[in-house]
Design an enzyme around this catalytic site. Structure first.
Site, PDB file in Angstrom:
ATOM      1  N   GLU A 171       0.822  -1.211   0.000  1.00 42.13           N
ATOM      2  CA  GLU A 171       0.000   0.000   0.000  1.00 42.13           C
ATOM      3  C   GLU A 171       0.856   1.262   0.000  1.00 42.13           C
ATOM      4  OE1 GLU A 171      -3.077   0.196  -0.522  1.00 42.13           O
ATOM      5  OE2 GLU A 171      -3.974  -1.737   0.015  1.00 42.13           O
ATOM      6  N   ARG A 175       0.927   3.881  -3.198  1.00 43.20           N
ATOM      7  CA  ARG A 175       0.305   5.174  -2.897  1.00 43.20           C
ATOM      8  C   ARG A 175       1.335   6.264  -2.641  1.00 43.20           C
ATOM      9  NH1 ARG A 175      -5.476   4.269  -0.017  1.00 43.20           N
ATOM     10  NH2 ARG A 175      -5.731   2.032  -0.325  1.00 43.20           N
ATOM     11  N   ASP A 304      -5.219  -9.762  -8.334  1.00 43.83           N
ATOM     12  CA  ASP A 304      -5.416  -8.903  -9.502  1.00 43.83           C
ATOM     13  C   ASP A 304      -4.141  -8.330 -10.119  1.00 43.83           C
ATOM     14  OD1 ASP A 304      -5.048  -7.393  -7.213  1.00 43.83           O
ATOM     15  OD2 ASP A 304      -6.855  -6.175  -7.453  1.00 43.83           O
ATOM     16  N   GLU A 441     -11.686   1.033 -10.689  1.00 43.40           N
ATOM     17  CA  GLU A 441     -11.244   0.068 -11.704  1.00 43.40           C
ATOM     18  C   GLU A 441     -12.031   0.156 -13.011  1.00 43.40           C
ATOM     19  OE1 GLU A 441      -9.404  -0.902  -8.061  1.00 43.40           O
ATOM     20  OE2 GLU A 441     -11.562  -0.713  -8.464  1.00 43.40           O
TER      21      GLU A 441
END
Length: 539
Positions: A171, A175, A304, A441
């Site tokens: 993360e 980010r 994903d 998405e």
């Protein structure tokens, strides 16, 4: 500086899509540092493109949406620091949405990770001001210079990385590290690179202290201690394989190969592990370096972005690492073989899951899976098979239906598909899955498909969804995730605005609505999993 760390942008001679009138995009920002006039451009309005035949065959017979043009096609010049752009009314509406969200965050959560817009309180996760760092390039792209200047001031004086604070490697990489690097490339401001290097050093122990090439998932930024997640010994496969764009770019921007070397070893190691026709289980152990074979295989949560970063790394490195491309091609073939199904009623294509252990097929698709259409379109734009674009178009239409068939016109987090020809509908949503987190998405994939095909229907789809965000998620001091997309009268607001709403959702909407579909050119930039553009290199 060696050639492999140069800042040259790869340019391709043959494109599978027709070029726009203007080949140079607004984001060629770090090359010319001289005369500001050299950076000024005027946006060209391209003619209405001919819709892709496969798309017309798919949509026209079923339910091609008729979305009215609510706003007149007026444009307005927005002057940035060194150049100006023209934005139309749809883009201006998105800028207004960003300003509204930013205003609430600035007033009630400044310096904290997230805003709780209903209770008007801050929310911390990693104590790194996620919303500020994640929004830097969005503000730059939208021309919000005052907001960007204030954010930079906080980065300079308020972003303290030397905290005894455990953070998640994945993360924080996508980010914070990605946000800092993107801001550096767009502005040439060394502050962002210095902060990125500092952060990169603090994240490296996840790699260097692991007994295998697979990094640990968590690290303390001050003590450099590392550990697996609190819930178990494994790392998520998607997390450990979604670090490479950022660490590679950090090495090349700083001329220090240690970051790229650490992250690249992960991809090379995973390349050598056994797979199911290119598909991977969603958990991997950093101690053994092996997949947990009894876990699910899916393209949603925890799986994903493994597939996304295969093709994006290949593109980032000038299409020189063929093992990444080959792994991606094998994986997409595996998706088509094992995970693609169609509903018997309306022939909707969707991507399901394989249950861990038994490998039984589960007709369930996370909203996260909708990223795949954009990834497939990106690969096609860089020369991969046309059948990938056809798969992208059909999956994108199903993703659109997950929005259009909800009374709020907002998609749930998870959709189940009916495989029985029993007269029931194609899709159904369980009450526990009916929440919408303002995720990007589907909008992301609309933008990729618009850039690749020029089909403006994708803009209309995005506008309809933006209207629903405005109607059902906008509150007095920002935008909130909601708990129930099935009931317009009781959406059950969750009082949370995550940083990706500003970093990705609004950014992709702004790009999607542009008259110049190559405003951010995917032949020049590769965009990380959090929406941060990074340059394509020649090797």
């Amino acid at each position: 500086m060696q050639e492999r760390y140069s800042n040259k942008i790869l340019k391709y001679e043959e494109l599978p899509v027709p070029p726009t009138p203007r080949e140079v995009g607004m984001f060629d920002r770090w090359e010319p540092k001289g005369d500001p006039k050299a950076l000024k451009f005027e946006s060209n309005v391209i003619e209405e493109p001919v819709a892709n035949d496969n798309f017309k065959k798919l949509v026209d017979p079923i339910d091609r949406p008729k979305v009215e043009q609510i706003l007149p096609p007026e444009v307005e010049e927005v002057r940035l620091q060194n150049f100006s752009i023209f934005v139309n009314n749809r883009q201006k509406a998105v800028i207004d949405a960003f300003k509204h969200a930013w205003s609430g965050y600035r007033e009630f959560a400044w310096g904290f990770d997230h805003l709780k817009p209903i209770s008007m309180k801050p929310h911390d996760w990693f104590k790194l001001g996620l919303t500020i760092v994640d929004s830097l390039d969005t503000m730059y792209i939208m021309g919000l210079q005052e907001e960007l200047a204030e954010a930079r001031e906080w980065i300079a004086n308020g972003l303290n990385l030397n905290k005894y604070n455990d953070v998640n490697l994945f993360e924080v990489t996508i980010r914070v590290l990605g946000g800092l690097l993107s801001a550096y490339h767009l502005t040439n401001d060394e502050l962002y690179l210095e902060k990125a290097k500092d952060l990169g050093v603090r994240l490296l122990p996840c790699f260097t202290r692991s007994p295998s090439p697979i990094p640990y998932s968590d690290v303390n930024l001050a003590s450099h201690t590392v550990h697996s997640p609190r819930w178990g010994p494994d790392s998520s496969t998607s997390e450990v394989t979604t670090l490479q764009l950022e660490f590679r770019d950090l090495s090349r921007a700083s001329d220090d190969p240690k970051f790229e070397n650490a992250a690249a070893k992960v991809s090379l190691h995973v390349h050598g592990l056994p797979k199911t026709d290119g598909l991977v289980p969603i958990f991997i152990n950093p101690r053994t370096g092996q997949f947990q074979s009894y876990t699910d295989i899916k393209l949603g949560a925890r799986g994903d972005s493994y597939y996304e970063y295969l093709v994006k790394q290949w593109i980032q490195t000038g299409k020189t690492l063929d093992y990444l491309k080959n792994d991606y091609l094998e994986a997409i073939a595996g998706v088509q073989k094992h995970l693609v199904r169609r509903t018997p009623n309306n022939n909707l294509l969707f991507i399901g899951e394989l249950k861990g252990g038994t490998r039984d097929f589960v007709p369930k698709m996370d909203h996260l899976v909708c990223y795949l259409s954009g990834t497939l379109a990106l690969g096609y734009a860089h020369g991969l098979p046309k059948e990938h674009l056809e798969l992208a178009e059909q999956l994108l239409y199903t993703c659109y239906k997950t929005y259009a068939e909800r009374p709020t016109f907002l998609a749930p987090e998870i959709t189940f598909f009916n495989l029985q020809n029993d007269g029931r509908g194609d899709m159904y949503v369980k009450s526990n899955d009916a929440h919408n987190l303002l995720r990007p998405e589907f909008i992301e994939s609309l933008w990729y498909m618009y850039q690749v095909t020029g089909n403006k229907t994708y803009q209309d789809w995005g506008w309809r969804i933006f209207e629903s965000f405005e109607k059902y998620t906008k509150v007095d001091h920002g935008y909130t995730s909601i708990g129930n997309v099935n009931n317009p009268a009781d959406t059950k607001p969750r009082d949370m605005m995550e940083s990706f709403f500003l970093s990705e959702t609004l950014k992709y909407l702004f790009l999607l609505f542009s008259d110049d579909r190559r405003l951010l050119d995917i032949q020049k930039y590769v965009v990380n999993s959090e929406g941060h553009p990074l340059p394509i290199y020649t090797s």
